[in-house]
Design an enzyme around this catalytic site. Structure first.
Site, short mmCIF file in Angstrom:
data_model
loop_
_atom_site.label_atom_id
_atom_site.label_comp_id
_atom_site.label_asym_id
_atom_site.label_seq_id
_atom_site.Cartn_x
_atom_site.Cartn_y
_atom_site.Cartn_z
CG ASP A 53 -1.81 1.15 1.46
OD1 ASP A 53 -2.46 1.46 0.55
OD2 ASP A 53 -1.85 1.88 2.45
CG ASP A 68 -1.21 7.84 0.57
OD1 ASP A 68 -0.38 8.66 0.57
OD2 ASP A 68 -2.27 7.68 -0.42
CB THR A 101 -2.11 3.60 -4.09
OG1 THR A 101 -2.83 4.68 -3.46
CG2 THR A 101 -2.13 3.91 -5.71
CB SER A 102 -7.42 3.42 -2.06
OG SER A 102 -7.40 2.07 -1.75
CE LYS A 109 -5.28 -1.23 -1.25
NZ LYS A 109 -4.09 -0.62 -0.90
CG ASP A 117 -1.82 2.42 6.60
OD1 ASP A 117 -2.49 3.16 6.94
OD2 ASP A 117 -1.81 2.14 5.29
#
Length: 215
Positions: A11, A13, A105-106, A136, A161
């Site tokens: 991931d 961030d 990443t989102s 996700k 995280d």
């Protein structure tokens, strides 16, 4: 603890970099612009979710596309000085061949690449919100990353995280390593929980990647 893998999926961030202050600054401004009350805004989980899903929780469907464009603009403009590397990121990525890892990443590709470039990271493989239909906690982003790298999902290790990201990694059949950079350990379900990436080192071998993971 030793973990054998063929590829590592990160991931961004909260895992590789921190942009939390920028995120909250931009989303707070966005909420004000769209007339969303503090109470409404506080009920929505921001971290680890695509902007389109967050906007859809707060606005009528017809306004979501325009609102997503606006939040991307705000966040990209806020990248300079709003992003910094988290401990252990540079050392771990520098130890890996480019074809052994990917960022999942989102964020949109434009925003994800801007944040990574701000701290000097330019991944060969990146899966962003633009590339998927389900974010996700659905496993789609991680399964796509495994396909891009040409590896068996069961031989991938996910570093996350956020609870949604860890759930996605588990659903993809991957080993999960949780970082307590944004959530307490009690909130995270994973195979291993560490403070940050400084607890992880990698040795690349002919068989793949051997990870040493400290508690």
């Amino acid at each position: 603890m030793k973990i054998q893998a063929d590829a590592l999926l990160f991931d961004n961030d909260g895992t590789l970099v921190s942009s939390l202050e920028s995120v909250y600054r931009c989303w707070s401004r966005w909420a004000t612009e769209y007339g969303i009350t503090a109470e409404e805004f506080a009920r929505v989980e921001l971290h680890g979710r695509p902007a389109a899903e967050i906007a859809a929780d707060l606005l009528p469907a017809a306004r979501v596309p325009e609102a997503v464009v606006r939040i991307e603009q705000l966040e990209v403009e806020d990248v300079a000085g709003g992003v910094h590397l988290l401990p252990g990121t540079k050392a771990l990525l520098d130890s890996l061949p480019a074809d052994r890892w990917a960022v999942v990443t989102s964020a949109t590709r434009r925003l994800g690449e801007a944040r990574l470039a701000e701290v000097g990271i330019r991944p060969k493989n990146l899966v962003a919100a633009d590339d998927i239909t389900r974010g996700k906690p659905d496993p789609e982003p991680f399964l796509l990353a495994a396909r891009l790298l040409g590896v068996d999902p069961a031989r991938c290790v996910v570093f996350e995280d956020a609870p949604a990201g860890l759930q996605a990694g588990r659903a993809a059949g991957m080993t999960t390593v949780a970082l307590t950079t944004t959530h307490r350990a009690a909130e995270l379900t994973a195979d291993v929980v560490v403070e940050d990436l400084s607890a992880v080192s990698a040795l690349v071998t002919a068989e793949g990647v051997e990870l040493s993971v400290g508690e």
